[in-house]
Write an enzyme that holds these catalytic residues in place. Structure first.
Site, mmCIF file in Angstrom:
data_model
loop_
_atom_site.group_PDB
_atom_site.id
_atom_site.type_symbol
_atom_site.label_atom_id
_atom_site.label_comp_id
_atom_site.label_asym_id
_atom_site.label_seq_id
_atom_site.Cartn_x
_atom_site.Cartn_y
_atom_site.Cartn_z
ATOM 1 C CG ASP A 1 -8.673 -15.988 1.175
ATOM 2 O OD1 ASP A 1 -7.689 -16.066 0.594
ATOM 3 O OD2 ASP A 1 -8.204 -14.215 2.273
ATOM 4 C CE1 TYR B 1 -13.809 -13.242 -0.943
ATOM 5 C CE2 TYR B 1 -11.586 -14.571 -1.021
ATOM 6 C CZ TYR B 1 -12.346 -13.023 -0.992
ATOM 7 O OH TYR B 1 -11.425 -11.780 -0.813
#
Lengths: 494, 67
Positions: free
Chosen positions: A90, A88
């Protein structure tokens, strides 16, 4: 009795785009994460409802705004993978959180599989950029200009062990383990004393002993109390003080020794006379001393080196396991811990095949000697950075590994298999298998839940508060008797 | 990547080769020469892959803080 140390790591990678003056890290990260395609077509949400990064392990709730993206943004920034991992965006970094594993050997396999997944996505994403530009990624923790990004280790702990007990014993261990966990760095930053070369990427950034923050005024021990499991029974110790390691040997010893120490804390097996007078000062003293001979001031007035203190922990560990039926991986950790401390006592440079900071230092020194360079030269800084480059053909760690110049602890075949196979012995197995089998019906995922959206029925969330349940042994029968997600949900109810 | 001195040393606790204590000076010199050549080859190889314009590259490598 200590509970099994289920564990995992979260690695943030450094990112840049070569030959792009308008490089924007966030859009590059989104491009990168979305360039990684698995077989399933699912559009799966990361389930933020279950998260609470503002809960403090010391027993209070901190005010602050909890980040919850809208649905489209959520899907664009989060990928849950069939191996049970989360890949992901971040902030301004790509991050890979490996699936939960039960031992450090599997941890090495899955952390390394993460590197390969991130590298695969880098190649795919670069194809989408204008010719001449290229995304570059670094598994390190600093740009050497005062900006750091994290490498976090997570260990499952028994809630009955108080946070105070953990802090009391863990602080000195974390400060002194740097002698074998550091990834090495040229120079210093963040107003630390100048030096040529230091053991760790991160020591310069730690400014306080215990706190909730991970981005400003970083603490040696982080108090985030977000167990991602049954909070009545468990805590998840979030260790933020480590470096991202390239060496498999270093990863194994780093997390293996730490997990063993945490079990010892749970079982009350540690002596109490190793508290440091000033851990924040000591963490830098240890990091800035490649001879590993500098003495640290203990609270009780004694002075010991980091290696001597680690020797005490190892002795306590040997005593702790005596008479216990310990597994082969833990035995291996103890052998490696012994070997490494022996080398550090004689000459740290003996570890030029095992420990990242020594591998890198020996590499740089060989290069400097033959090229007549000094520590301030730009090429030396480049070597430091490029050691962590993920590209197999350009990364210097990879070059050394290819030539058999570093110790390996797992095989390439194991790492490649972990790109698409979840660990069989944790709930990551159930998560990964659901994504493989029912991708269209998986609606949302978090570490401790998975929810299904079937037809027009209300969303059904399956809670997974026990990290060791949902393993292959538990759910294989259930999965094979559930050809569809509808069957699965019905069978779960039955 | 260890320098000549380090790689000559027998490996402790590992599975490296045995000690060279029984070797003649001539043999050792030969071995040293081979290691030196090996290191030169490694440095050459690094030279080939090392990012060009190191100074600018390193200067431009700026990250936002994370975590």
């Amino acid at each position: 009795m200590a509970i099994p140390k289920v564990m995992g790591t979260e690695i943030e990678y450094g990112i840049t785009v070569k030959n792009d003056r308008d490089f924007d890290p966030i859009s590059s990260c989104v491009l990168l994460v979305n360039a990684y395609r698995e077989d399933h077509p699912g559009r799966i949400l990361w389930d933020y409802d279950q998260e609470n990064p503002l809960a403090d392990a010391r027993g209070f709730q901190v005010d602050g705004e909890k980040y919850t993206p809208n649905q489209q943004e959520n899907i664009a920034r989060n990928k849950t993978l069939v191996n049970g991992a989360r890949y992901y965006v971040d902030h301004a970094h790509p991050e890979y959180s490996c699936p939960e594993v039960t031992n450090v050997r599997d941890l090495v396999v899955h952390e390394k599989a993460g590197e390969r997944i991130v590298e695969l996505s880098r190649r795919e994403a670069t194809q989408l950029l204008p010719p001449g530009t290229e995304i570059l990624l670094y598994k390190n923790n600093s740009d050497r200009k005062g900006n750091s990004y994290g490498s976090h280790e997570n260990y499952l702990m028994d809630r009955r062990t108080s946070f105070k007990q953990i802090v009391e014993h863990l602080m000195t261990f974390l400060v002194t383990r740097q002698v074998f966990t550091g990834a090495g760095k040229v120079g210093s930053e963040n107003r630390a004393h100048p030096c040529r070369y230091q053991l760790t990427q991160r020591a310069d950034f730690f400014e306080t002993e215990v706190a909730l923050d991970t981005m400003v005024k970083r603490p040696i021990i982080n108090t985030r109390d977000e167990p991602h499991a049954d909070r009545e029974k468990y805590r998840r110790l979030h260790v933020i003080v480590g470096d991202s390691n390239m060496s498999e040997y270093t990863i194994l010893l780093r997390s293996g020794a730490t997990a063993l120490l945490l079990s010892m804390i749970e079982d009350g097996a540690l002596r109490r006379d190793l508290a440091l007078r000033d851990p924040v000062r000591s963490i830098k003293e240890v990091s800035h001393d490649p001879t590993c001979r500098r003495e640290l001031q203990l609270e009780n007035g004694k002075k010991l080196t980091a290696v001597q203190i680690q020797r005490e922990y190892l002795e306590m560990a040997h005593k702790y396991v005596t008479g216990k039926n310990i597994d082969a991986v833990t035995k291996d950790v103890l052998v490696k811990w012994e070997h490494v401390l022996g080398c550090l006592e004689r000459d740290p440079m003996e570890l030029s095949r095992e420990i990242d900071w020594v591998i890198k230092k020996a590499l740089i020194e060989s290069f400097m000697e033959r090229k007549g360079l000094d520590w301030e030269s730009a090429q030396v800084s480049m070597l430091d950075l490029q050691y962590h480059d993920l590209r197999p053909d350009k990364g210097l760690y990879h070059l050394l590994a290819r030539q058999g110049r570093v110790e390996r602890v797992v095989t390439d075949a194991e790492i490649d298999a972990a790109i698409t196979e979840p660990p069989a012995d944790t709930r990551a197995y159930f998560r990964g298998q659901c994504l493989k089998r029912y991708p269209a019906e998986v609606f949302g995922v978090n570490w401790d839940s998975i929810s299904f959206g079937i037809g027009s029925e209300p969303i059904k969330r399956v809670l997974m508060g026990e990290p060791l349940k949902g393993s292959k042994a538990h759910v294989e029968g259930l999965l094979t008797s559930s050809p569809t997600a509808r069957d699965l949900v019905r069978n779960l109810r039955a | 990547m260890a320098d000549t001195k380090q790689t000559q040393k027998p490996k402790k606790g590992g599975d490296g080769e045995g000690s060279g204590s029984g070797e003649s000076g001539q043999k050792l010199a030969k071995k040293g020469e081979a290691l030196k050549e090996e290191m030169d080859a490694l440095v050459d190889e690094i030279d080939e892959v090392l990012e060009e314009n190191a100074e600018e590259f390193v200067k431009n490598y700026v990250q936002r803080g994370g975590e």
